[in-house]
Scaffold this motif. Structure first.
Motif, PDB file in Angstrom:
ATOM      1  N   LYS A   1       0.835  -1.199   0.000  1.00  0.00           N
ATOM      2  CA  LYS A   1       0.000   0.000   0.000  1.00  0.00           C
ATOM      3  C   LYS A   1       0.866   1.243   0.000  1.00  0.00           C
ATOM      4  O   LYS A   1       0.628   2.192  -0.757  1.00  0.00           O
ATOM      5  N   ASP A   2       1.881   1.256   0.865  1.00  0.00           N
ATOM      6  CA  ASP A   2       2.871   2.326   0.858  1.00  0.00           C
ATOM      7  C   ASP A   2       4.123   1.772   0.175  1.00  0.00           C
ATOM      8  O   ASP A   2       5.034   1.246   0.812  1.00  0.00           O
ATOM      9  N   ASP A   3       4.132   1.869  -1.152  1.00  0.00           N
ATOM     10  CA  ASP A   3       5.220   1.254  -1.906  1.00  0.00           C
ATOM     11  C   ASP A   3       6.565   1.928  -1.633  1.00  0.00           C
ATOM     12  O   ASP A   3       7.620   1.291  -1.691  1.00  0.00           O
ATOM     13  N   TYR A   4       6.544   3.224  -1.300  1.00  0.00           N
ATOM     14  CA  TYR A   4       7.800   3.913  -1.011  1.00  0.00           C
ATOM     15  C   TYR A   4       8.451   3.362   0.265  1.00  0.00           C
ATOM     16  O   TYR A   4       9.647   3.083   0.291  1.00  0.00           O
ATOM     17  N   GLU A   5       7.650   3.184   1.326  1.00  0.00           N
ATOM     18  CA  GLU A   5       8.192   2.648   2.574  1.00  0.00           C
ATOM     19  C   GLU A   5       8.653   1.201   2.405  1.00  0.00           C
ATOM     20  O   GLU A   5       9.679   0.800   2.955  1.00  0.00           O
ATOM     21  N   ALA A   6       7.888   0.417   1.638  1.00  0.00           N
ATOM     22  CA  ALA A   6       8.292  -0.966   1.399  1.00  0.00           C
ATOM     23  C   ALA A   6       9.614  -1.028   0.631  1.00  0.00           C
ATOM     24  O   ALA A   6      10.494  -1.838   0.934  1.00  0.00           O
ATOM     25  N   ASN A   7       9.750  -0.139  -0.347  1.00  0.00           N
ATOM     26  CA  ASN A   7      10.991  -0.101  -1.114  1.00  0.00           C
ATOM     27  C   ASN A   7      12.159   0.328  -0.233  1.00  0.00           C
ATOM     28  O   ASN A   7      13.269  -0.219  -0.323  1.00  0.00           O
ATOM     29  N   CYS A   8      11.921   1.326   0.653  1.00  0.00           N
ATOM     30  CA  CYS A   8      12.976   1.773   1.556  1.00  0.00           C
ATOM     31  C   CYS A   8      13.405   0.663   2.505  1.00  0.00           C
ATOM     32  O   CYS A   8      14.590   0.488   2.800  1.00  0.00           O
ATOM     33  N   SER A   9      12.443  -0.119   2.997  1.00  0.00           N
ATOM     34  CA  SER A   9      12.766  -1.221   3.900  1.00  0.00           C
ATOM     35  C   SER A   9      13.613  -2.280   3.199  1.00  0.00           C
ATOM     36  O   SER A   9      14.598  -2.779   3.758  1.00  0.00           O
ATOM     37  N   LEU A  10      13.235  -2.603   1.978  1.00  0.00           N
ATOM     38  CA  LEU A  10      14.007  -3.592   1.233  1.00  0.00           C
ATOM     39  C   LEU A  10      15.428  -3.096   0.961  1.00  0.00           C
ATOM     40  O   LEU A  10      16.406  -3.838   1.121  1.00  0.00           O
ATOM     41  N   ARG A  11      15.560  -1.839   0.579  1.00  0.00           N
ATOM     42  CA  ARG A  11      16.882  -1.306   0.290  1.00  0.00           C
ATOM     43  C   ARG A  11      17.710  -1.183   1.561  1.00  0.00           C
ATOM     44  O   ARG A  11      18.939  -1.367   1.555  1.00  0.00           O
ATOM     45  N   ARG A  12      17.067  -0.894   2.701  1.00  0.00           N
ATOM     46  CA  ARG A  12      17.780  -0.805   3.975  1.00  0.00           C
ATOM     47  C   ARG A  12      18.365  -2.162   4.352  1.00  0.00           C
ATOM     48  O   ARG A  12      19.533  -2.270   4.772  1.00  0.00           O
ATOM     49  N   ASN A  13      17.552  -3.194   4.229  1.00  0.00           N
ATOM     50  CA  ASN A  13      18.046  -4.544   4.530  1.00  0.00           C
ATOM     51  C   ASN A  13      19.153  -4.953   3.569  1.00  0.00           C
ATOM     52  O   ASN A  13      20.121  -5.618   3.963  1.00  0.00           O
TER      53      ASN A  13
END
Length: 360
Positions: A177-189
């Protein structure tokens, strides 16, 4: 650029149109080097690997999509469709492998030089949507009853799968739903994992350079650390084990440090050797007292051994000590009190008081 050499606008002065074309006039082919084996029925093309394979020459993995200059030739027919075979050289070794088309199964088949990495499965087992076969399509077109049964089975299947599809859609909407936050989480990991891998690579490089090795190191574990410490004769201990070792050492050690040194046995008796041989032994200096009661013949023998030992160590002062002991038994008993005698042995007591106090 090689293909454009015969298609330029320059025509030499001696060009004759009766020859049939500029390529024929210059004696070249439009495909240039790609057509150098055309007289053998072989054309050089750019071939892209259709799936993952393993090379039989070097046993290296070659991924899908890797491109090669392949020799293409016709080797047969499948009804009216030609079957082509491609021969290419591995870019990692001198091995050649051949692949041909399979029009009947809409696939490629490895003829020699390599083996396929099996990633195939039956899509119906994973409940995937697959196109109908030619036989099924033909029956759907010709048989009305079969078409009705097929439609009814498809509707029942859709009703059964509707709740599961709804859960999957809801989960997808919740996660993305919040694709920006999901993308940030994946890139952080991903960044965190990349830093860990880079640090491990640097540490492994230092270790390999120090050991002059050229091997691939596996990630270390706690078991490996303990085993390495045992091999280095330095066993690793946990905090609890270290505390237990210190506690047992304290419990087993004496409460007060003894300055008397070692206790040795001499002639069935125990005596304490505390001072060095250079220190003269005297009654006032050492405060050694001996009580004897009802000495038997064995006791006299033991007493003489003690006297001889004292004479050898201290000389004249020990002789005086022995004479004083023999002549003043009663006086020593009054000053020192009752000292028990065990099994006919004489007790030797070390007095830590000063010489002045012992003489008094």
């Amino acid at each position: 650029m090689g293909e454009r050499k015969g298609q330029n606008l320059y025509y030499p002065p001696d060009y004759d149109p009766k020859v049939g074309g500029l390529n024929k006039f210059q004696g070249t082919h439009a495909l240039r080097e790609r057509a150098r084996k055309l007289h053998m029925g072989i054309l050089i093309i750019r071939f892209e690997m259709p799936y993952n394979i393993w090379c039989d020459g070097c046993n290296n993995h070659i991924g899908m999509g890797v491109r090669y200059n392949a020799e293409k030739k016709k080797v047969g027919m499948y009804y009216s469709t030609p079957i082509y075979q491609f021969r290419m050289k591995c870019h990692l070794c001198d091995n050649h492998f051949e692949i041909k088309t399979d029009p009947g199964n809409l696939d490629y088949v490895i003829v020699s030089g390599a083996r396929r990495q099996e990633n195939r499965w039956d899509p119906t087992e994973n409940e995937q949507i697959v196109p109908e076969t030619k036989e099924t399509q033909k029956r759907l077109f010709d048989d009305a009853m079969f078409r009705l049964e097929h439609k009814t089975s498809d509707e029942s299947t859709s009703k059964q799968d509707k709740p599961r599809l709804g859960k999957l859609v809801g989960r997808n909407e919740t996660v993305w739903k919040d694709d920006y936050e999901a993308n940030c989480s994946l890139r952080r990991n991903f960044r965190k994992r990349r830093k860990e891998l880079e640090e491990a690579a640097v540490n492994d490089g230092f270790l390999l350079a120090k050991s002059s090795l050229d091997i691939n190191l596996l990630p270390e574990s706690e078991e490996d650390k303990n085993l390495a410490s045992l091999l280095a004769l330095r066993p690793s201990r946990s905090i609890e084990e270290s505390q237990n070792a210190v506690r047992s050492k304290i419990l087993n050690s004496p409460a007060l440090p003894s300055s008397s040194g070692l206790i040795t046995s001499f002639g069935g008796l125990k005596k304490e050797e505390s001072l060095s041989k250079s220190t003269p032994l005297s009654r006032n200096a050492l405060g050694i007292t001996i009580k004897r009661k009802n000495l038997s013949s064995k006791e006299n023998t033991t007493d003489s051994k003690l006297n001889n030992a004292a004479n050898n160590i201290n000389g004249k002062q020990d002789v005086e000590l022995n004479n004083d002991i023999k002549s003043n038994d009663n006086k020593l008993d009054n000053n020192l009190g009752n000292i028990p005698k065990t099994n006919g042995a004489i007790s030797l007591v070390c007095d830590y008081s000063s010489s002045g106090e012992s003489s008094n």
